[in-house]
Design a protein around this motif. Sequence first.
Motif, PDB file in Angstrom:
ATOM      1  N   ASN A 252      34.567  43.674  33.833  1.00 47.71           N
ATOM      2  CA  ASN A 252      35.205  44.496  32.805  1.00 47.71           C
ATOM      3  C   ASN A 252      35.897  45.697  33.434  1.00 47.71           C
ATOM      4  O   ASN A 252      37.012  46.067  33.045  1.00 47.71           O
ATOM      5  CB  ASN A 252      34.151  44.959  31.794  1.00 47.71           C
ATOM      6  N   ALA A 253      35.254  46.278  34.434  1.00 49.50           N
ATOM      7  CA  ALA A 253      35.783  47.499  35.049  1.00 49.50           C
ATOM      8  C   ALA A 253      37.081  47.246  35.799  1.00 49.50           C
ATOM      9  O   ALA A 253      38.005  48.065  35.732  1.00 49.50           O
ATOM     10  CB  ALA A 253      34.736  48.098  35.994  1.00 49.50           C
ATOM     11  N   VAL A 254      37.166  46.150  36.520  1.00 48.58           N
ATOM     12  CA  VAL A 254      38.345  45.929  37.373  1.00 48.58           C
ATOM     13  C   VAL A 254      39.600  45.739  36.534  1.00 48.58           C
ATOM     14  O   VAL A 254      40.688  46.182  36.903  1.00 48.58           O
ATOM     15  CB  VAL A 254      38.113  44.723  38.312  1.00 48.58           C
ATOM     16  N   ARG A 255      39.456  45.115  35.379  1.00 46.55           N
ATOM     17  CA  ARG A 255      40.628  44.950  34.500  1.00 46.55           C
ATOM     18  C   ARG A 255      41.126  46.302  34.001  1.00 46.55           C
ATOM     19  O   ARG A 255      42.330  46.583  33.992  1.00 46.55           O
ATOM     20  CB  ARG A 255      40.266  44.032  33.325  1.00 46.55           C
ATOM     21  N   ILE A 256      40.182  47.145  33.567  1.00 49.38           N
ATOM     22  CA  ILE A 256      40.556  48.473  33.062  1.00 49.38           C
ATOM     23  C   ILE A 256      41.106  49.336  34.190  1.00 49.38           C
ATOM     24  O   ILE A 256      42.107  50.041  34.024  1.00 49.38           O
ATOM     25  CB  ILE A 256      39.339  49.139  32.401  1.00 49.38           C
ATOM     26  N   ILE A 323      40.428  38.825  40.405  1.00 48.40           N
ATOM     27  CA  ILE A 323      41.296  39.381  41.453  1.00 48.40           C
ATOM     28  C   ILE A 323      42.587  38.578  41.567  1.00 48.40           C
ATOM     29  O   ILE A 323      43.681  39.140  41.672  1.00 48.40           O
ATOM     30  CB  ILE A 323      40.563  39.416  42.803  1.00 48.40           C
ATOM     31  N   ALA A 324      42.462  37.254  41.544  1.00 51.01           N
ATOM     32  CA  ALA A 324      43.645  36.403  41.688  1.00 51.01           C
ATOM     33  C   ALA A 324      44.633  36.628  40.544  1.00 51.01           C
ATOM     34  O   ALA A 324      45.845  36.695  40.758  1.00 51.01           O
ATOM     35  CB  ALA A 324      43.222  34.935  41.739  1.00 51.01           C
ATOM     36  N   ASN A 325      44.112  36.747  39.320  1.00 47.78           N
ATOM     37  CA  ASN A 325      44.994  36.954  38.165  1.00 47.78           C
ATOM     38  C   ASN A 325      45.696  38.306  38.206  1.00 47.78           C
ATOM     39  O   ASN A 325      46.798  38.464  37.666  1.00 47.78           O
ATOM     40  CB  ASN A 325      44.201  36.826  36.863  1.00 47.78           C
ATOM     41  N   ILE A 330      48.088  44.269  41.687  1.00 46.70           N
ATOM     42  CA  ILE A 330      47.509  44.938  42.858  1.00 46.70           C
ATOM     43  C   ILE A 330      48.588  45.184  43.908  1.00 46.70           C
ATOM     44  O   ILE A 330      48.679  46.276  44.475  1.00 46.70           O
ATOM     45  CB  ILE A 330      46.363  44.087  43.443  1.00 46.70           C
ATOM     46  N   GLU A 331      49.415  44.181  44.156  1.00 50.99           N
ATOM     47  CA  GLU A 331      50.491  44.347  45.135  1.00 50.99           C
ATOM     48  C   GLU A 331      51.498  45.400  44.684  1.00 50.99           C
ATOM     49  O   GLU A 331      52.038  46.139  45.512  1.00 50.99           O
ATOM     50  CB  GLU A 331      51.202  43.011  45.345  1.00 50.99           C
ATOM     51  N   ALA A 346      41.106  43.887  48.922  1.00 47.06           N
ATOM     52  CA  ALA A 346      41.134  42.943  47.806  1.00 47.06           C
ATOM     53  C   ALA A 346      41.307  41.518  48.326  1.00 47.06           C
ATOM     54  O   ALA A 346      40.666  40.578  47.836  1.00 47.06           O
ATOM     55  CB  ALA A 346      42.252  43.297  46.834  1.00 47.06           C
ATOM     56  N   LEU A 347      42.161  41.349  49.317  1.00 47.06           N
ATOM     57  CA  LEU A 347      42.384  40.024  49.894  1.00 47.06           C
ATOM     58  C   LEU A 347      41.139  39.527  50.626  1.00 47.06           C
ATOM     59  O   LEU A 347      40.774  38.350  50.532  1.00 47.06           O
ATOM     60  CB  LEU A 347      43.570  40.075  50.851  1.00 47.06           C
ATOM     61  N   THR A 348      40.469  40.429  51.333  1.00 46.22           N
ATOM     62  CA  THR A 348      39.231  40.064  52.023  1.00 46.22           C
ATOM     63  C   THR A 348      38.177  39.598  51.035  1.00 46.22           C
ATOM     64  O   THR A 348      37.455  38.627  51.285  1.00 46.22           O
ATOM     65  CB  THR A 348      38.696  41.259  52.835  1.00 46.22           C
ATOM     66  N   SER A 349      38.086  40.297  49.903  1.00 46.78           N
ATOM     67  CA  SER A 349      37.133  39.882  48.868  1.00 46.78           C
ATOM     68  C   SER A 349      37.461  38.489  48.354  1.00 46.78           C
ATOM     69  O   SER A 349      36.563  37.668  48.124  1.00 46.78           O
ATOM     70  CB  SER A 349      37.133  40.888  47.706  1.00 46.78           C
ATOM     71  N   LEU A 350      38.744  38.196  48.190  1.00 46.05           N
ATOM     72  CA  LEU A 350      39.144  36.854  47.760  1.00 46.05           C
ATOM     73  C   LEU A 350      38.693  35.804  48.770  1.00 46.05           C
ATOM     74  O   LEU A 350      38.156  34.746  48.400  1.00 46.05           O
ATOM     75  CB  LEU A 350      40.665  36.782  47.592  1.00 46.05           C
TER      76      LEU A 350
END
Length: 634
Positions: A252-256, A323-325, A330-331, A346-350
Motif C-alpha cells: 500500500n505504501a509504495v503506491r502512495i 515495482i514492475a507496474n 520510477i524511471e 528498485a531494479l536490484t529488488s526486482l
Amino acid sequence: MPYKGMRNLLFSPKRSPSSSNFLSPSRTELPNSTPRRLFSDAIMDRTLEVAGSIIMKWNPDTSTFANVTSLFYENRGEANDFIKNVNDLQRAMHFLASENSGSEKLVRAQNLMQIAMKRLQKEFYQILSMNRAYLDPELVSARSSVASTRSSTSDYEDEDGDIGPEDDIKIAGDSISEVEDVSNMAMVDLRSIAECMISSGYGKECVKIYKIIRKSIVDEGIYRLGVEKLSSSHLRKMDWEVLEQRIKNWLNAVRIAIKTLFNGERILCDHVFASSELIRGSVYTEIIKEGASILFEFPENVARNSKKSPERVFRTLDMYTTIANHWPEIESIFSFESTSDIRSQALTSLVKLSESVRTSLIEFESAIQKNSSKSLVAGAGIHALTTDAMHYLSLLGDYSNILADILADLPLPVKSSLPESYFDVSDSEDFPLPAISLRFAWLILVLLCKLDGKAKHYKDDSLSYLFLANNLNYIVSKVRKSNMKYLLGDDWLTKHETKVKQFALNYERIAWSRVVGSLPEDPTAVKSPEDVKECFKRFNSLFDQAYKKQFVCIVPDCKLRDEIKVSLARKLVGVYREFYGVHRLVIGRERDLALEVKYTPEDVGNYLSDLFFGKTLSGSSSSFSMSTSQLRPR
C-alpha cells in the motif's frame, strides 16, 4: 565544496529588458569616456538609492515591523518590487566589479545585498514552513491532474458556453480552488526567491533551508505509511504472519509514495529550482534519498532474508508486480543522474524478488517429488497432493504476465528425470512454447508422475485406473477454469481429456468385464433351461461381487461420473435386458423364476445409478507440506 565555490556554481545572472537596458552590450561597448562614467555613476546612484530604500525597509535587524511581518504575506506587489530591485542591485554590483572593484559603492551594494539575502532567507523559510499543508506532496501531485481535467472539459462546451456532463468536474474543481490558489502563490513565491538568491550567489543558503524543511516532510510521510528500516537479522527472526502484514503495508505504501509523495516533491522541486537542473537534481536527491532507499530496500531484504517456502511466493509476486507496474514512474520521477542509486535499488529488488520466485517454484517441484505418502485415498478419489498442488498452480496462473518475465530464461530440468512416456509437452524449433507454458506443463507432469506412483499402491488395478481418472480429471478441470488454460492451450486440454477417458475405460474393462462376459454374446440365442439358469446364476454372483466392490468407489466430478455410468449401462443393461426378456420364461414357474433371476433389468440400472458417490473421503492422507488454507493469499 568551499562557500565561494558553491556561490560560483550557483551564480547565474539574469537579465530583464525592463530593468537592465543600461547594462546591454551596446551600452557596455561605449568607450571609457568621462560622459559614460558620469552616466554610469548616476545610474548606480539611482539603483543603490531605490534598492537601498526597499531593502532597508524590510531589514529585520533594524525594524520591529519587518522582523515580525512577512513581506510576501503583507504586500505581494511590494514583494515583487523587492525581488526586482535585488536583481537590479546584483547586476549593478556585477557592473561595478568590472569597472572598479575597490569602489565604495560596491562595498555599499554588497552590504545591501547581504541584508536583502537575509530578508529573503527569512521569507523563504516562512513560506515553506507556514504553507506545509498547501505544499503537501499529495496536493501538489494532484494539481496537474485536476488542471488537465478542467482543461479537457472546455472541449465539451456548446455554442452558448454551457457545460454538459462535465459540470460535476468543474464544481468539484471549484470547491478546492481556494486551496489551489494558496498552493500556487506559495510555489510562485518560492521560485522567485530561489531564482533571486541563486543568481545573487546565495543558492547555498536557499538550498539548505529547502532541504531541511522538505526532507522532514518526506521522512514523516514514509513513517506515516508504516515503512521502516529493518535489519537482516530482524527479518530472519520475524514470524511469517508479522512479516506478511509488513509486506501488505509496503504494498500500500509504495503506491502512495510513488504517485504522491515522491512525485509531488519532484514537481515542487522542479518548479522552485527551475533555473538549474544541477541544483534540482542535487536538492531532490537529498530530500528523498533516505526515504526512497528504505522503501525500495525492503523487497530485497525480504527476498534475501525471509524463509523460502512455496506458499509465500504470492507475496513475493505481489511485491514484484508492484515495482514492475510502477517502473515507468520510477524511471521518470528518479530520472536525475544523482538519483541513479534509487533506480538501481528498485531494479536490484526486482532481480532478488525474481530469484526468490524461481527458488520457490523449484522448492514446490521438490515438495511434489518428495511426497512419500503410501496411504490410499478411500474410494480411489482425489488425493490431497492433487488438490493442494493444483490450487497452488491455479493461483500462480493469476500472475502469468509477471511470471512470463521471471521465467523467461529459466531452463527446465533434464527430461531424463521422468519416464519417457510422460514427455507430453509439445515444443519445436518452429513453434517454441513460452518458458512459462513449459514450466507449468512441466510441474503438472511432475505431479502426474507422482500420482502414477501412488496409483500402484492399490492392489486392484481397476481402482488404480479410477484413481488416475479422478485425479487427472481434477487437474484438467482446474486448468480449464483458470488462466492456465491460456498457458497450456487447447491441444494440452484435448490430449489430457482423452487420457481421462482412457483411464475410465480401463477401469470399466477391469472392474466390470467379468460381469459383461457372463452374458452370452448373442443374448437372443436359444438355450436350454439349464444353460439359462446357469447364466443367470453366474451373472447374479459376478454382479454382486462387482457391485459390493465398486460401491465404495467415488467419482467426485458429476460429468465424469455420469459418463462412466452411461458407458456401463450401455455395455451391461442393454444386453441383460435382451437376455432377460427372451429367457426368463424358459425357466418355468414363477417360484423358480424368483429363485434363479435375482435382478430385473431395471434393478441393474438402479444399482448402477447408485455407484460412485462413495461414503467418505476420510482415509486420504498426504505428507505434502502445504494445505489449501496456506496457499490462499490473505
